[in-house]
Design a protein around this motif. Structure first.
Motif, PDB file in Angstrom:
ATOM      1  N   HIS A   2      -2.683  -7.928  -9.670  1.00  0.00           N
ATOM      2  CA  HIS A   2      -2.588  -7.445  -8.298  1.00  0.00           C
ATOM      3  C   HIS A   2      -1.158  -6.963  -8.047  1.00  0.00           C
ATOM      4  O   HIS A   2      -0.210  -7.729  -8.231  1.00  0.00           O
ATOM      5  N   ARG A   3      -0.977  -5.716  -7.613  1.00  0.00           N
ATOM      6  CA  ARG A   3       0.356  -5.147  -7.451  1.00  0.00           C
ATOM      7  C   ARG A   3       0.749  -5.119  -5.972  1.00  0.00           C
ATOM      8  O   ARG A   3       0.091  -4.482  -5.153  1.00  0.00           O
ATOM      9  N   VAL A   4       1.848  -5.826  -5.648  1.00  0.00           N
ATOM     10  CA  VAL A   4       2.339  -5.906  -4.275  1.00  0.00           C
ATOM     11  C   VAL A   4       3.711  -5.251  -4.191  1.00  0.00           C
ATOM     12  O   VAL A   4       4.638  -5.624  -4.911  1.00  0.00           O
ATOM     13  N   LEU A   5       3.828  -4.269  -3.309  1.00  0.00           N
ATOM     14  CA  LEU A   5       5.113  -3.637  -3.031  1.00  0.00           C
ATOM     15  C   LEU A   5       5.792  -4.395  -1.902  1.00  0.00           C
ATOM     16  O   LEU A   5       5.216  -4.572  -0.823  1.00  0.00           O
ATOM     17  N   VAL A   6       7.015  -4.861  -2.154  1.00  0.00           N
ATOM     18  CA  VAL A   6       7.820  -5.509  -1.122  1.00  0.00           C
ATOM     19  C   VAL A   6       9.000  -4.597  -0.828  1.00  0.00           C
ATOM     20  O   VAL A   6       9.841  -4.370  -1.697  1.00  0.00           O
ATOM     21  N   SER A  72       4.032   7.297  -6.827  1.00  0.00           N
ATOM     22  CA  SER A  72       3.363   7.910  -7.981  1.00  0.00           C
ATOM     23  C   SER A  72       2.568   6.863  -8.748  1.00  0.00           C
ATOM     24  O   SER A  72       1.703   7.198  -9.557  1.00  0.00           O
ATOM     25  N   THR A  73       2.862   5.596  -8.475  1.00  0.00           N
ATOM     26  CA  THR A  73       2.105   4.474  -9.023  1.00  0.00           C
ATOM     27  C   THR A  73       1.396   3.783  -7.866  1.00  0.00           C
ATOM     28  O   THR A  73       1.991   3.558  -6.813  1.00  0.00           O
ATOM     29  N   PRO A  74       0.119   3.434  -8.007  1.00  0.00           N
ATOM     30  CA  PRO A  74      -0.619   2.828  -6.887  1.00  0.00           C
ATOM     31  C   PRO A  74      -0.252   1.365  -6.640  1.00  0.00           C
ATOM     32  O   PRO A  74       0.156   0.651  -7.556  1.00  0.00           O
ATOM     33  N   PHE A  75      -0.391   0.951  -5.382  1.00  0.00           N
ATOM     34  CA  PHE A  75      -0.176  -0.436  -4.986  1.00  0.00           C
ATOM     35  C   PHE A  75      -1.438  -0.971  -4.315  1.00  0.00           C
ATOM     36  O   PHE A  75      -2.173  -0.222  -3.673  1.00  0.00           O
ATOM     37  N   ASP A  76      -1.648  -2.277  -4.449  1.00  0.00           N
ATOM     38  CA  ASP A  76      -2.783  -2.914  -3.784  1.00  0.00           C
ATOM     39  C   ASP A  76      -2.425  -3.359  -2.369  1.00  0.00           C
ATOM     40  O   ASP A  76      -3.243  -3.278  -1.457  1.00  0.00           O
ATOM     41  N   GLU A  77      -1.182  -3.844  -2.196  1.00  0.00           N
ATOM     42  CA  GLU A  77      -0.732  -4.309  -0.894  1.00  0.00           C
ATOM     43  C   GLU A  77       0.743  -3.969  -0.702  1.00  0.00           C
ATOM     44  O   GLU A  77       1.475  -3.806  -1.680  1.00  0.00           O
ATOM     45  N   VAL A  78       1.158  -3.891   0.552  1.00  0.00           N
ATOM     46  CA  VAL A  78       2.555  -3.626   0.889  1.00  0.00           C
ATOM     47  C   VAL A  78       3.009  -4.655   1.920  1.00  0.00           C
ATOM     48  O   VAL A  78       2.301  -4.906   2.908  1.00  0.00           O
ATOM     49  N   VAL A  79       4.179  -5.257   1.692  1.00  0.00           N
ATOM     50  CA  VAL A  79       4.797  -6.133   2.684  1.00  0.00           C
ATOM     51  C   VAL A  79       6.145  -5.500   3.034  1.00  0.00           C
ATOM     52  O   VAL A  79       7.039  -5.408   2.188  1.00  0.00           O
ATOM     53  N   HIS A  80       6.268  -5.072   4.273  1.00  0.00           N
ATOM     54  CA  HIS A  80       7.355  -4.182   4.690  1.00  0.00           C
ATOM     55  C   HIS A  80       8.441  -4.934   5.459  1.00  0.00           C
ATOM     56  O   HIS A  80       8.379  -5.091   6.684  1.00  0.00           O
ATOM     57  N   PHE A  81       9.461  -5.389   4.720  1.00  0.00           N
ATOM     58  CA  PHE A  81      10.619  -6.049   5.325  1.00  0.00           C
ATOM     59  C   PHE A  81      11.752  -5.077   5.631  1.00  0.00           C
ATOM     60  O   PHE A  81      12.578  -5.347   6.502  1.00  0.00           O
ATOM     61  N   ALA A  82      11.852  -3.987   4.893  1.00  0.00           N
ATOM     62  CA  ALA A  82      13.036  -3.124   4.929  1.00  0.00           C
ATOM     63  C   ALA A  82      13.379  -2.682   6.351  1.00  0.00           C
ATOM     64  O   ALA A  82      12.559  -2.082   7.040  1.00  0.00           O
ATOM     65  N   ALA A  83      14.604  -2.995   6.774  1.00  0.00           N
ATOM     66  CA  ALA A  83      15.052  -2.628   8.120  1.00  0.00           C
ATOM     67  C   ALA A  83      16.531  -2.936   8.276  1.00  0.00           C
ATOM     68  O   ALA A  83      17.060  -3.848   7.640  1.00  0.00           O
ATOM     69  N   LYS A 120      -4.026  -3.598   2.182  1.00  0.00           N
ATOM     70  CA  LYS A 120      -3.429  -4.218   3.361  1.00  0.00           C
ATOM     71  C   LYS A 120      -1.921  -3.995   3.347  1.00  0.00           C
ATOM     72  O   LYS A 120      -1.293  -4.054   2.298  1.00  0.00           O
ATOM     73  N   MET A 121      -1.369  -3.761   4.551  1.00  0.00           N
ATOM     74  CA  MET A 121       0.078  -3.707   4.738  1.00  0.00           C
ATOM     75  C   MET A 121       0.447  -4.732   5.800  1.00  0.00           C
ATOM     76  O   MET A 121      -0.206  -4.824   6.848  1.00  0.00           O
ATOM     77  N   VAL A 122       1.467  -5.514   5.519  1.00  0.00           N
ATOM     78  CA  VAL A 122       2.016  -6.439   6.514  1.00  0.00           C
ATOM     79  C   VAL A 122       3.362  -5.886   6.958  1.00  0.00           C
ATOM     80  O   VAL A 122       4.267  -5.709   6.136  1.00  0.00           O
ATOM     81  N   HIS A 123       3.471  -5.604   8.236  1.00  0.00           N
ATOM     82  CA  HIS A 123       4.708  -5.060   8.807  1.00  0.00           C
ATOM     83  C   HIS A 123       5.481  -6.201   9.467  1.00  0.00           C
ATOM     84  O   HIS A 123       4.962  -6.877  10.360  1.00  0.00           O
ATOM     85  N   ILE A 124       6.716  -6.417   9.023  1.00  0.00           N
ATOM     86  CA  ILE A 124       7.526  -7.538   9.496  1.00  0.00           C
ATOM     87  C   ILE A 124       8.391  -7.104  10.676  1.00  0.00           C
ATOM     88  O   ILE A 124       9.238  -6.224  10.546  1.00  0.00           O
ATOM     89  N   SER A 125       8.179  -7.752  11.819  1.00  0.00           N
ATOM     90  CA  SER A 125       8.946  -7.399  13.010  1.00  0.00           C
ATOM     91  C   SER A 125       9.659  -8.636  13.562  1.00  0.00           C
ATOM     92  O   SER A 125       9.866  -9.616  12.854  1.00  0.00           O
ATOM     93  N   THR A 126      10.020  -8.581  14.814  1.00  0.00           N
ATOM     94  CA  THR A 126      10.926  -9.570  15.400  1.00  0.00           C
ATOM     95  C   THR A 126      10.526  -9.941  16.823  1.00  0.00           C
ATOM     96  O   THR A 126       9.917  -9.133  17.541  1.00  0.00           O
ATOM     97  N   ASP A 127      10.905 -11.156  17.249  1.00  0.00           N
ATOM     98  CA  ASP A 127      10.679 -11.565  18.631  1.00  0.00           C
ATOM     99  C   ASP A 127      11.489 -10.740  19.617  1.00  0.00           C
ATOM    100  O   ASP A 127      11.176 -10.686  20.810  1.00  0.00           O
ATOM    101  N   TYR A 168      -5.768   6.373  12.069  1.00  0.00           N
ATOM    102  CA  TYR A 168      -6.143   6.620  10.671  1.00  0.00           C
ATOM    103  C   TYR A 168      -6.848   5.444  10.015  1.00  0.00           C
ATOM    104  O   TYR A 168      -7.167   5.499   8.825  1.00  0.00           O
ATOM    105  N   LYS A 169      -7.059   4.370  10.783  1.00  0.00           N
ATOM    106  CA  LYS A 169      -7.736   3.172  10.272  1.00  0.00           C
ATOM    107  C   LYS A 169      -7.001   2.547   9.099  1.00  0.00           C
ATOM    108  O   LYS A 169      -7.627   1.986   8.187  1.00  0.00           O
ATOM    109  N   LEU A 170      -5.673   2.606   9.106  1.00  0.00           N
ATOM    110  CA  LEU A 170      -4.906   1.951   8.049  1.00  0.00           C
ATOM    111  C   LEU A 170      -4.993   0.435   8.213  1.00  0.00           C
ATOM    112  O   LEU A 170      -4.960  -0.079   9.327  1.00  0.00           O
ATOM    113  N   PRO A 171      -5.074  -0.295   7.109  1.00  0.00           N
ATOM    114  CA  PRO A 171      -5.248  -1.753   7.163  1.00  0.00           C
ATOM    115  C   PRO A 171      -3.913  -2.485   7.341  1.00  0.00           C
ATOM    116  O   PRO A 171      -3.369  -3.071   6.413  1.00  0.00           O
TER     117      PRO A 171
END
Length: 322
Positions: A2-6, A72-83, A120-127, A168-171
Motif C-alpha cells: 500500500h503506497r501512502v504519500l505524506v 508519475s507514480t500512483p498513490f493509494d492514499e495521501v496525508v497532507h501535512f505540508a504547510a 483517500k486523502m487526509v488534509h491536516i488543518s488547525t484549530d 469532483y467527489k474526491l475522497p
C-alpha cells in the motif's frame, strides 16, 4: 504494498507521522514529499533512512512541474501535512503562506483528481481556523473565522478540499488539531523556545501577560489520531483532534521552568502580537466516540519528556535541537 504519500514529512508533525506509519503498518510504503524549507529537518528521520519501505523526494507542491513528476507514480492514499505554519512569520509576510497552503493544496488536489488512483486523502488543518473563543470547546460545525494570515490560508485550503469533495467527489477527510509539542519541533515555536531560553538562563518572553490559552496535545497522540482518520474517517467529514489540555501560556512557561528548576523571574513580558487570538479549544467528542481514539500522553508526562529531550540535545551540543 500500500503506497501512502505524506506531504511535509520532514516537518515536525509530518516526520513523527512517517515514523508512526512505518512502525505500525508492515504493509505500507511511505513516500515523503517535502520542499525542505527552513522548518524541515531530515535529521528527525535519520533512524529510518535505510528502511526499504521509505523514500524521500524533495518537491515543492506549488510547482506544477514538481507535482507532475511526483504523480508519475500512483498513490493509494495521501496525508497532507505540508504547510507554512508560524503565525508571526505570516504577519510579517503572508505571500509564502498563500503559495504553500493554498496554491500548493490546489495543485495537489488537481493531481489527485486527474490521477484517479487515490482512495483517500487526509488534509491536516488547525484549530486556528475558527479564530478565538471566549469559553468552552469549539465543535466541528462552527463557522470559520480566522484571525491572522496563517489561519486564513489554512481556512482557504480547508474550503478548497471540501469544495473538491462536493464538486469532483474526491475522497477527502479533514482533521483540525490543537497545539502540538514534542521532540524535533522548530525552535521558533513556543515550547521549544521557552525550554532553550530557560536552559540557557535567558529571559523567557511572553506576549502580553501570557494569559492566552491554548489546548496542547503531544505529537505522537496527534499522529495516532490522524492514522485512525486515514483508516476509518468518513469522506467529507471534519474531525477535531486534541487532548483537551487547555492552559495559559504563562502556566506552560512556569511548568517548564519548574521542570528545569529555574526561577519564574525569567519570564519577561513582551509586546503583544498583532491581532493576537486569545483562546483556542476544540471539542473532540466526535473522533473519540466515532473512531475510538483517545490521547495517551498527559500534559505533565509530555512536557517532562519534551523538556528532557531538548535539554539532553543542548547538553550534548548536537546542533540545533529542532
Amino acid at each position: 504494498m500500500h503506497r501512502v504519500l505524506v506531504t511535509g514529512g520532514a516537518g515536525f508533525i509530518g516526520s513523527h507521522y512517517v515514523r508512526h506509519l512505518l512502525r505500525t503498518h508492515t504493509d505500507i510504503e511511505v513516500i515523503n514529499a517535502d520542499a525542505l524549507t527552513y522548518s524541515a529537518n531530515l535529521q528527525s528521520l535519520a533512524d529510518i533512512e535505510g528502511e526499504s519501505r521509505y523514500r524521500f523526494i524533495k518537491i515543492d507542491l506549488a510547482n506544477q512541474a514538481d507535482i507532475d513528476c511526483l504523480f508519475s507514480t500512483p498513490f493509494d492514499e495521501v496525508v497532507h501535512f505540508a504547510a507554512e505554519s508560524h503565525v508571526d512569520r505570516s504577519i510579517q509576510g503572508a505571500e509564502a503562506f498563500i503559495r504553500s497552503n493554498i496554491l500548493g493544496t490546489y495543485r495537489l488536489l488537481e493531481a489527485i483528481r486527474h490521477g484517479g488512483t487515490v482512495k483517500k486523502m487526509v488534509h491536516i488543518s488547525t484549530d486556528e481556523v475558527y479564530g478565538s473563543i471566549e469559553k468552552g470547546r469549539t465543535p466541528e460545525g462552527e463557522p470559520l473565522a480566522p484571525g491572522n494570515p496563517y489561519s486564513a490560508s489554512k481556512a482557504g485550503s480547508d474550503l478548497l478540499c471540501l469544495a473538491y469533495v462536493n464538486t469532483y467527489k474526491l475522497p477527502i477527510v479533514l482533521t483540525r488539531c490543537t497545539n502540538n509539542y514534542g521532540p524535533w519541533q522548530h525552535l521558533e515555536k513556543f515550547i521549544p523556545k521557552a525550554i532553550l531560553h530557560a536552559v540557557e538562563n535567558r529571559p523567557l518572553p511572553l506576549y502580553g501577560a501570557g494569559n492566552q490559552e491554548r489546548d496542547w496535545i503531544y505529537v505522537t497522540d496527534h499522529c495516532a489520531a490522524v492514522d485512525r482518520v486515514r483508516e476509518a474517517g468518513r469522506v467529507g467529514e471534519v474531525y477535531h483532534i486534541g487532548a483537551e489540555n487547555t492552559a495559559s501560556n504563562r502556566t506552560i512557561a512556569e511548568q517548564i521552568l519548574d521542570l528545569l528548576q529555574k526561577p519564574h523571574s525569567l519570564i519577561q513580558q513582551a509586546k503583544d502580537r498583532l491581532g493576537h487570538d486569545f483562546r483556542y479549544s476544540l471539542n473532540t467528542t466526535k473522533i473519540r466516540e466515532e473512531l475510538g481514539w483517545q490521547p495517551q500522553v498527559s500534559l505533565e508526562k509530555g512536557l517532562k519528556e519534551t523538556v528532557k529531550w531538548y535539554q539532553t540535545r543542548w547538553e550534548r551540543k548536537e546542533g540545533s535541537p529542532r
